[in-house]
Design a protein around this motif. Structure first.
Motif, PDB file in Angstrom:
ATOM      1  N   ASP A   1      37.608  71.518  36.178  1.00  0.00           N
ATOM      2  CA  ASP A   1      36.239  71.198  36.615  1.00  0.00           C
ATOM      3  C   ASP A   1      35.767  69.840  36.115  1.00  0.00           C
ATOM      4  OD1 ASP A   1      35.892  73.601  37.981  1.00  0.00           O
ATOM      5  OD2 ASP A   1      35.170  74.635  36.185  1.00  0.00           O
ATOM      6  N   ASP A   2      36.463  69.260  35.139  1.00  0.00           N
ATOM      7  CA  ASP A   2      36.071  67.975  34.575  1.00  0.00           C
ATOM      8  C   ASP A   2      36.511  66.843  35.500  1.00  0.00           C
ATOM      9  OD1 ASP A   2      34.971  69.103  32.227  1.00  0.00           O
ATOM     10  OD2 ASP A   2      36.949  69.223  31.306  1.00  0.00           O
ATOM     11  N   VAL A   3      35.552  66.017  35.897  1.00  0.00           N
ATOM     12  CA  VAL A   3      35.843  64.898  36.800  1.00  0.00           C
ATOM     13  C   VAL A   3      36.091  63.650  35.963  1.00  0.00           C
ATOM     14  CG1 VAL A   3      34.955  63.483  38.683  1.00  0.00           C
ATOM     15  CG2 VAL A   3      34.402  65.930  38.606  1.00  0.00           C
ATOM     16  N   PRO A   4      37.298  63.051  36.066  1.00  0.00           N
ATOM     17  CA  PRO A   4      37.610  61.877  35.244  1.00  0.00           C
ATOM     18  C   PRO A   4      36.909  60.613  35.748  1.00  0.00           C
ATOM     19  CG  PRO A   4      39.458  62.399  36.666  1.00  0.00           C
ATOM     20  CD  PRO A   4      38.440  63.480  36.886  1.00  0.00           C
ATOM     21  N   LEU A   5      36.800  59.637  34.853  1.00  0.00           N
ATOM     22  CA  LEU A   5      36.190  58.348  35.158  1.00  0.00           C
ATOM     23  C   LEU A   5      37.184  57.434  35.868  1.00  0.00           C
ATOM     24  CD1 LEU A   5      34.669  57.724  31.600  1.00  0.00           C
ATOM     25  CD2 LEU A   5      33.426  58.563  33.612  1.00  0.00           C
ATOM     26  N   THR A   6      36.659  56.494  36.660  1.00  0.00           N
ATOM     27  CA  THR A   6      37.513  55.428  37.185  1.00  0.00           C
ATOM     28  C   THR A   6      37.445  54.212  36.270  1.00  0.00           C
ATOM     29  OG1 THR A   6      35.710  54.816  38.686  1.00  0.00           O
ATOM     30  CG2 THR A   6      37.487  56.114  39.607  1.00  0.00           C
ATOM     31  N   ALA A   7      36.354  54.123  35.490  1.00  0.00           N
ATOM     32  CA  ALA A   7      36.205  53.017  34.531  1.00  0.00           C
ATOM     33  C   ALA A   7      35.205  53.441  33.460  1.00  0.00           C
ATOM     34  CB  ALA A   7      35.726  51.753  35.236  1.00  0.00           C
ATOM     35  N   CYS A   8      35.229  52.747  32.326  1.00  0.00           N
ATOM     36  CA  CYS A   8      34.207  52.954  31.297  1.00  0.00           C
ATOM     37  C   CYS A   8      33.906  51.599  30.654  1.00  0.00           C
ATOM     38  CB  CYS A   8      34.652  53.962  30.243  1.00  0.00           C
ATOM     39  SG  CYS A   8      33.274  54.474  29.169  1.00  0.00           S
ATOM     40  N   ILE A   9      32.615  51.295  30.545  1.00  0.00           N
ATOM     41  CA  ILE A   9      32.183  50.021  29.976  1.00  0.00           C
ATOM     42  C   ILE A   9      31.715  50.240  28.546  1.00  0.00           C
ATOM     43  CG2 ILE A   9      30.663  48.029  30.252  1.00  0.00           C
ATOM     44  CD1 ILE A   9      30.268  48.900  33.180  1.00  0.00           C
ATOM     45  N   THR A  10      32.281  49.479  27.628  1.00  0.00           N
ATOM     46  CA  THR A  10      31.832  49.478  26.231  1.00  0.00           C
ATOM     47  C   THR A  10      31.299  48.078  25.922  1.00  0.00           C
ATOM     48  OG1 THR A  10      33.907  48.698  25.240  1.00  0.00           O
ATOM     49  CG2 THR A  10      33.733  51.075  25.682  1.00  0.00           C
ATOM     50  N   PRO A  11      30.669  47.882  24.778  1.00  0.00           N
ATOM     51  CA  PRO A  11      30.207  46.532  24.446  1.00  0.00           C
ATOM     52  C   PRO A  11      31.354  45.513  24.374  1.00  0.00           C
ATOM     53  CG  PRO A  11      29.106  48.135  23.058  1.00  0.00           C
ATOM     54  CD  PRO A  11      30.181  48.876  23.806  1.00  0.00           C
ATOM     55  N   GLN A  12      32.579  45.994  24.094  1.00  0.00           N
ATOM     56  CA  GLN A  12      33.718  45.092  23.931  1.00  0.00           C
ATOM     57  C   GLN A  12      34.434  44.767  25.240  1.00  0.00           C
ATOM     58  OE1 GLN A  12      33.232  47.820  21.757  1.00  0.00           O
ATOM     59  NE2 GLN A  12      32.299  46.385  20.323  1.00  0.00           N
ATOM     60  N   GLU A  13      34.555  45.766  26.133  1.00  0.00           N
ATOM     61  CA  GLU A  13      35.381  45.559  27.327  1.00  0.00           C
ATOM     62  C   GLU A  13      35.140  46.640  28.375  1.00  0.00           C
ATOM     63  OE1 GLU A  13      39.691  46.564  26.778  1.00  0.00           O
ATOM     64  OE2 GLU A  13      39.050  46.952  24.710  1.00  0.00           O
ATOM     65  N   ILE A  14      35.831  46.495  29.497  1.00  0.00           N
ATOM     66  CA  ILE A  14      35.819  47.527  30.546  1.00  0.00           C
ATOM     67  C   ILE A  14      37.199  48.167  30.584  1.00  0.00           C
ATOM     68  CG2 ILE A  14      35.532  48.057  32.986  1.00  0.00           C
ATOM     69  CD1 ILE A  14      33.705  45.649  33.218  1.00  0.00           C
ATOM     70  N   TRP A  15      37.216  49.486  30.446  1.00  0.00           N
ATOM     71  CA  TRP A  15      38.457  50.261  30.549  1.00  0.00           C
ATOM     72  C   TRP A  15      38.582  50.754  31.985  1.00  0.00           C
ATOM     73  CZ3 TRP A  15      41.732  51.269  26.343  1.00  0.00           C
ATOM     74  CH2 TRP A  15      41.254  50.813  25.113  1.00  0.00           C
ATOM     75  N   HIS A  16      39.761  50.592  32.583  1.00  0.00           N
ATOM     76  CA  HIS A  16      40.029  51.066  33.951  1.00  0.00           C
ATOM     77  C   HIS A  16      41.068  52.179  33.884  1.00  0.00           C
ATOM     78  CE1 HIS A  16      37.801  47.835  36.001  1.00  0.00           C
ATOM     79  NE2 HIS A  16      38.194  47.098  34.987  1.00  0.00           N
ATOM     80  N   PHE A  17      40.882  53.188  34.735  1.00  0.00           N
ATOM     81  CA  PHE A  17      41.780  54.358  34.722  1.00  0.00           C
ATOM     82  C   PHE A  17      42.324  54.606  36.108  1.00  0.00           C
ATOM     83  CE2 PHE A  17      38.284  54.986  31.681  1.00  0.00           C
ATOM     84  CZ  PHE A  17      39.012  54.931  30.501  1.00  0.00           C
ATOM     85  N   MET A  18      43.591  55.014  36.168  1.00  0.00           N
ATOM     86  CA  MET A  18      44.237  55.359  37.430  1.00  0.00           C
ATOM     87  C   MET A  18      44.407  56.880  37.502  1.00  0.00           C
ATOM     88  SD  MET A  18      44.623  52.371  38.677  1.00  0.00           S
ATOM     89  CE  MET A  18      45.711  52.598  40.066  1.00  0.00           C
TER      90      MET A  18
END
Length: 194
Positions: free
Chosen positions: A176-193
């Motif tokens: 039921d948990d929907v994963p992120l395509t990206a996450c923004i932190t103060p340091q950088e943007i994380w991208h997920f496939m």
């Protein structure tokens, strides 16, 4: 770590942030977003309004920066229904009235701006307590956003915002948990496939 363990740890970490750190980190997150390709080709952006006492990312700063840099983007905010645990979305306009609900969440007053369907949303900025290297997130545990995201178009961008970098692994993720395509932190943007 489990979601419950992470909620406890990151609630404490967030409460440890000073007001100055909240401002600086929120500005950095807003800057990363407007300089990224995440918003350059979207029409409608869903944004949550921050619960100040929980020291969430200042989304008013994000809204301001997006409106300044991309005035063509429609900003959408939600109202939660505690009985159905569903979100209803409204266009954020100059006439939208905002009031706090029983949890201290600022929400639009129905009838003060147009309602927007899930299918019209191109990208969602998502509140979270923590996220991991695979793009899984820990929210507050009510499931509002997982329900909402599962009703959006398949290609909607699911963008978390976090003051902190990812943990290695959230151990109790479910279907039921929907994963992120990206996450923004103060340091950088994380991208997920996925």
């Amino acid at each position: 770590m489990t979601k419950a363990e992470l909620r406890k740890e990151f609630r404490q970490k967030r409460q440890g942030l000073t007001d100055e750190e909240l401002v600086i980190h929120s500005q950095a997150i807003a800057q990363h977003l407007i300089l990224s390709s995440l918003v350059t080709s979207i029409h409608t952006l869903h944004v949550f309004l921050p619960i100040r006492k929980k020291k969430e990312v200042d989304m008013y700063e994000v809204i301001h920066r997006v409106q300044e840099s991309y005035p063509q983007i429609n900003i959408v905010v939600s109202r939660s229904n505690p009985d159905t645990r569903r979100l209803t979305h409204y266009l954020l306009t100059a006439t939208t009235e905002i009031v706090e609900n029983q949890w201290g969440i600022p929400e639009p007053v129905p009838g003060t701006s147009p309602e927007i369907a899930d299918a019209e949303i191109d990208a969602v900025l998502i509140p979270l307590m923590a996220f991991d290297l695979a793009g899984n997130r820990v929210g507050y545990g009510m499931g509002f956003y997982d329900r909402f995201l599962s009703r959006c178009r398949q290609e909607v961008q699911k963008i978390g915002v976090s003051f902190f970098e990812p943990v290695p692994l959230i151990t109790d993720i479910t279907s039921d948990d929907v994963p992120l395509t990206a996450c923004i932190t103060p340091q950088e943007i994380w991208h997920f496939m996925h």
